[in-house]
Write a protein that holds these residues in place. Structure first.
Motif, PDB file in Angstrom:
ATOM      1  N   PRO A 149     -20.362   4.671  -5.138  1.00 27.85           N
ATOM      2  CA  PRO A 149     -20.196   5.878  -4.313  1.00 27.85           C
ATOM      3  C   PRO A 149     -18.803   6.498  -4.474  1.00 27.85           C
ATOM      4  CG  PRO A 149     -20.095   3.905  -2.940  1.00 27.85           C
ATOM      5  CD  PRO A 149     -20.404   3.441  -4.335  1.00 27.85           C
ATOM      6  N   VAL A 150     -18.741   7.804  -4.244  1.00 28.63           N
ATOM      7  CA  VAL A 150     -17.494   8.556  -4.447  1.00 28.63           C
ATOM      8  C   VAL A 150     -16.340   7.982  -3.630  1.00 28.63           C
ATOM      9  CG1 VAL A 150     -16.367  10.787  -4.093  1.00 28.63           C
ATOM     10  CG2 VAL A 150     -18.656  10.700  -5.071  1.00 28.63           C
TER      11      VAL A 150
ATOM     12  N   GLN B 107     -24.113   2.937  -4.645  1.00 30.05           N
ATOM     13  CA  GLN B 107     -23.671   1.708  -3.972  1.00 30.05           C
ATOM     14  C   GLN B 107     -22.805   0.884  -4.924  1.00 30.05           C
ATOM     15  OE1 GLN B 107     -27.319  -0.756  -3.246  1.00 30.05           O
ATOM     16  NE2 GLN B 107     -26.440  -1.935  -4.946  1.00 30.05           N
ATOM     17  N   ALA B 108     -22.115  -0.090  -4.364  1.00 26.56           N
ATOM     18  CA  ALA B 108     -21.205  -0.929  -5.156  1.00 26.56           C
ATOM     19  C   ALA B 108     -21.979  -1.696  -6.218  1.00 26.56           C
ATOM     20  CB  ALA B 108     -20.468  -1.899  -4.240  1.00 26.56           C
ATOM     21  N   ILE B 109     -21.308  -1.994  -7.339  1.00 29.00           N
ATOM     22  CA  ILE B 109     -21.900  -2.765  -8.434  1.00 29.00           C
ATOM     23  C   ILE B 109     -21.192  -4.115  -8.533  1.00 29.00           C
ATOM     24  CG2 ILE B 109     -22.359  -2.860 -10.919  1.00 29.00           C
ATOM     25  CD1 ILE B 109     -22.374   0.150 -10.993  1.00 29.00           C
ATOM     26  N   PRO B 110     -21.790  -5.182  -7.933  1.00 25.01           N
ATOM     27  CA  PRO B 110     -21.202  -6.507  -8.154  1.00 25.01           C
ATOM     28  C   PRO B 110     -21.488  -6.926  -9.595  1.00 25.01           C
ATOM     29  CG  PRO B 110     -23.249  -6.691  -6.908  1.00 25.01           C
ATOM     30  CD  PRO B 110     -22.995  -5.222  -7.104  1.00 25.01           C
ATOM     31  N   PRO B 111     -20.597  -7.695 -10.218  1.00 20.04           N
ATOM     32  CA  PRO B 111     -20.822  -8.091 -11.617  1.00 20.04           C
ATOM     33  C   PRO B 111     -22.167  -8.798 -11.797  1.00 20.04           C
ATOM     34  CG  PRO B 111     -18.627  -8.743 -10.901  1.00 20.04           C
ATOM     35  CD  PRO B 111     -19.312  -8.215  -9.697  1.00 20.04           C
ATOM     36  N   SER B 112     -22.642  -9.499 -10.753  1.00 17.56           N
ATOM     37  CA  SER B 112     -23.911 -10.233 -10.848  1.00 17.56           C
ATOM     38  C   SER B 112     -25.084  -9.302 -11.138  1.00 17.56           C
ATOM     39  CB  SER B 112     -24.166 -11.006  -9.550  1.00 17.56           C
ATOM     40  OG  SER B 112     -24.236 -10.098  -8.462  1.00 17.56           O
ATOM     41  N   LEU B 113     -24.938  -8.021 -10.797  1.00 15.19           N
ATOM     42  CA  LEU B 113     -26.037  -7.079 -11.051  1.00 15.19           C
ATOM     43  C   LEU B 113     -26.352  -7.010 -12.545  1.00 15.19           C
ATOM     44  CD1 LEU B 113     -27.773  -5.092  -9.302  1.00 15.19           C
ATOM     45  CD2 LEU B 113     -26.238  -3.281 -10.052  1.00 15.19           C
TER      46      LEU B 113
END
Lengths: 272, 272
Positions: free
Chosen positions: A192-193, A220-226
């Motif tokens: 998100p912005v 939405q946030a991108i955790p590395p696990s994604l």
């Protein structure tokens, strides 16, 4: 009054607040001959973000400068692609950090050759160790305060096309010069912005194209696990100059390559 | 090679990375005639922090420039106080954010009149609404990325001598151009370097003077509640140009004024 500086003829005053404090913002625009890619989005963003910083500028003045630069650069670049950079600063004046009573912004206009385009079969990226911090009140603005991106760029080792920066919680936020999109089975994810250092116009254009084509996109946030989730179909880095680049490997791990975004979203369709 | 720019004769190249990205740092030095206040601390800090940014510079070159500027400015300012500003940038070059293979830094040297000194009976401050964020890898460095301080400064309403910035947790970190010390019954508190945007040389000098005089100083966060604790003896803002200013009122609330720090720590003793 807007002071327009064409560096062929003059340097920038040492007292310009752009140099003293990074007190300004910039746009980097891909041009083809006289025409600009994503021209309206660039103009809209620069005017809106200059407004957030309290730097007065008229959209028409910026638009006229794109036209003038395009006419002039056509002599050098013909109908080839090149890059126009507009740097808008709060100009000279004020006492220390304090704003001048009357702001006379500077607009510094430069052109350069197109950089190498990314390999269409996919690029290699790595996670930068240098963390990204974002002031919530400056989020998304392409300001002249870019030292974090510079320091992260010192980690380039040669093979990578881009380095991805994470926030202090470890979430992937953006590349040094690109925004990120992740494609999952049934949806797309982009940060998100409010957590972004730079909210690129190409990101904005991709959001619009994806939604117009009926895709679901969540900010939405991108955790590395994604990136190791079984539903991953692709990771993309994008900006308005290079367009969309699928990522084929990150930190030595192969990623699935999906050519979805380039075909859904081609900024060269927007030349004007 | 160091490119030294004296703005009387030339502007700064538009391609200088100091302007493009805030890729550099600066020192603001109080001068009295030809002599500099806290000269060694300024030189040490600039060399050390340039090293953290990977900008090569020799201490001797900076020292020679202070001497040269002092000699020249003595014609204009006589034995009066004035302010010397040294801006060191990574110079021109590199591709985008990426560092140039060979760094040729720019040193931009300017002088200006002394600003008004603070009222010795105490100054008025207010809390800035604009929050401060600090990248842990850039903490303390007086970089050219100062847009947060500029935006906070837009909140000055006229009466305040300084605005105090808080981090996103609400702790008081520093003024827009000063560091903070709090005096309690038996100790002094100042925020630790790892959370500071700028770790001023005057802060460093004050720590040294206080410890040499046998005072206990702890480096820890300052929650706003500390200013209403019964043991409060004073709040100070300080930098190397204005020296030490006791704060007599913050956000409309009177604070106890203690003249301890100015007497313990007088930077004019360090003229060299």
């Amino acid at each position: 009054m807007l002071n327009i500086i064409h560096p062929d003829s003059a340097g920038v005053p040492a007292a310009d607040r752009g140099l003293a404090y990074g007190d300004g913002l910039f746009e980097t625009i891909r041009m083809r001959g006289r025409k600009a890619v994503l021209r309206s989005l660039h103009l809209d963003r620069m005017v809106a973000d200059a407004g957030r910083l309290g730097i007065p500028v008229r959209r028409d003045d910026l638009d006229a400068e794109i036209t003038r630069s395009g006419r002039e650069a056509a002599r050098r670049y013909g109908s080839d692609d090149w890059v126009l950079k507009l740097v808008l600063t709060r100009g000279v004046g004020g006492r220390g950090y304090r704003l001048p009573a009357e702001c006379e912004p500077s607009l510094i206009v430069t052109s350069s050759a197109m950089p190498a385009l990314p390999d269409p079969v996919g690029v290699v990226v790595a996670l930068a160790q240098f963390p990204l911090t974002v002031n919530p009140r400056l989020a998304g603005i392409k300001t002249l305060n870019r030292l974090e991106q510079v320091m992260a760029s010192s980690e380039f080792s040669g093979e990578e096309f881009e380095l991805i920066m994470a926030d202090t919680d470890g979430n992937l936020v953006e590349g040094t010069r690109t925004n990120l999109f992740v494609r999952l089975e049934n949806e797309w994810i982009t940060p998100p912005v409010q957590g972004l250092a730079v909210a690129g116009v190409m990101r904005q254009y991709a959001l619009k194209c994806l939604r117009a084509a009926g895709h679901k996109v969540r900010e939405q946030a991108i955790p590395p696990s994604l990136l190791s989730s079984p539903g991953l179909r692709g990771l993309y880095v994008l900006n308005s100059v290079i367009g969309v680049a699928p990522v084929r490997r990150m930190d030595g791990v192969d990623l699935p390559v999906d050519d979805g975004l380039e075909t859904i979203c081609d900024p060269l369709q927007t030349l004007e």
